[in-house]
Design an enzyme around this catalytic site. Sequence first.
Site, PDB file in Angstrom:
ATOM      1  CG  ASP A  31      -2.034  -0.977   1.153  1.00 62.65           C
ATOM      2  OD1 ASP A  31      -2.769  -0.918   0.154  1.00 62.65           O
ATOM      3  OD2 ASP A  31      -2.201  -1.794   2.077  1.00 62.65           O
ATOM      4  CG  ASP A 171      -7.094  -3.556  -0.551  1.00 65.69           C
ATOM      5  OD1 ASP A 171      -6.937  -4.061   0.570  1.00 65.69           O
ATOM      6  OD2 ASP A 171      -6.384  -2.637  -0.997  1.00 65.69           O
TER       7      ASP A 171
HETATM    8  C1  DX5 Z   1      -6.492   0.431   2.811  1.00 64.01           C
HETATM    9  C2  DX5 Z   1      -5.533  -0.498   2.119  1.00 64.01           C
HETATM   10  C3  DX5 Z   1      -5.770  -1.966   2.382  1.00 64.01           C
HETATM   11  C4  DX5 Z   1      -5.693  -2.349   3.826  1.00 64.01           C
HETATM   12  C5  DX5 Z   1      -6.038  -3.795   4.054  1.00 64.01           C
HETATM   13  O1  DX5 Z   1      -6.236   1.738   2.407  1.00 64.01           O
HETATM   14  O2  DX5 Z   1      -5.599  -0.322   0.727  1.00 64.01           O
HETATM   15  O3  DX5 Z   1      -4.865  -2.734   1.594  1.00 64.01           O
HETATM   16  O4  DX5 Z   1      -4.437  -2.093   4.384  1.00 64.01           O
HETATM   17  O5  DX5 Z   1      -5.978  -4.049   5.431  1.00 64.01           O
HETATM   18  P1  DX5 Z   1      -7.219  -4.648   6.254  1.00 64.01           P
HETATM   19  O6  DX5 Z   1      -7.383  -6.048   5.776  1.00 64.01           O
HETATM   20  O7  DX5 Z   1      -6.794  -4.523   7.666  1.00 64.01           O
HETATM   21  O8  DX5 Z   1      -8.435  -3.795   5.915  1.00 64.01           O
HETATM   22 ZN    ZN Z   2      -4.498  -1.800  -0.523  1.00 70.06          ZN
END
Ligand code: DX5
Ligand code: ZN
Length: 208
Positions: A31, A171
């Site tokens: 990310d 996601d």
């Molecule tokens: C949010 C990100 C995601 C997130 C996923 O902005 O794009 O990839 O980190 O993490 P969880 O599974 O904790 O929502």
């Molecule tokens: Zn993400």
Amino acid sequence: MKVSASFLSSKDVLKDIVKLNETDVDFIHLDILDGKFAPNRSLPFSELKHIYKYTDKRLDVHLMVTKPSKYIPLYASLNTQYMVFHLEVDEDIEEDLKLIKKYSIKAGLAIKPDTKVNELLPYLPYLDIILVMSVEPGFGGQEFLEETEKKLNELRDLLDTYKIDAVISVDGGVNDKSRKYCDKADIVVSGSYIVGSEDFQEKITSLR
Ligand code: DX5
Ligand code: ZN
């Protein structure tokens, strides 16, 4: 189902990346946040570029930045399988997709929860991957938005109708409870559910 692990909410990033490398997770989800597209910042490239020393997993790069063209060449230099940026940015989308493909990396677009799948229509022929966000971009640990299931159905129908061979990734907030809403996806991205647990492999297996 393929699983991509996000370490955005890791307390000890290096330790978790090494632990993930010992599992059968398919990708490490990177990310990238510039603090402008969403109210959070990720580690800088000067630190993330060392990731190959800790894992040989391929990367699935999610650019949450207002100027993808600045970031694409940097992250294209890593062990990257997929790179997506957001449909909601102001840059020339076709040019940015072409730039990713110039590095022989699979390219795609991500859409925020309020963006309709129909808005992807002009770009469908150029897409190898579409990432549907099931939380607002910015932070790990948020709750999965259940309306995402309908969006995934619509997107699958759209790809079938136009015979587009792109993979669908979902996601945000994916865990053993929300996994049932993701059957139309090919890849689930999951962060806190995996890295917030003791047994990474058990959590990964539960998402397949
Ligand atoms: C949010 C990100 C995601 C997130 C996923 O902005 O794009 O990839 O980190 O993490 P969880 O599974 O904790 O929502
Ligand atoms: Zn993400």
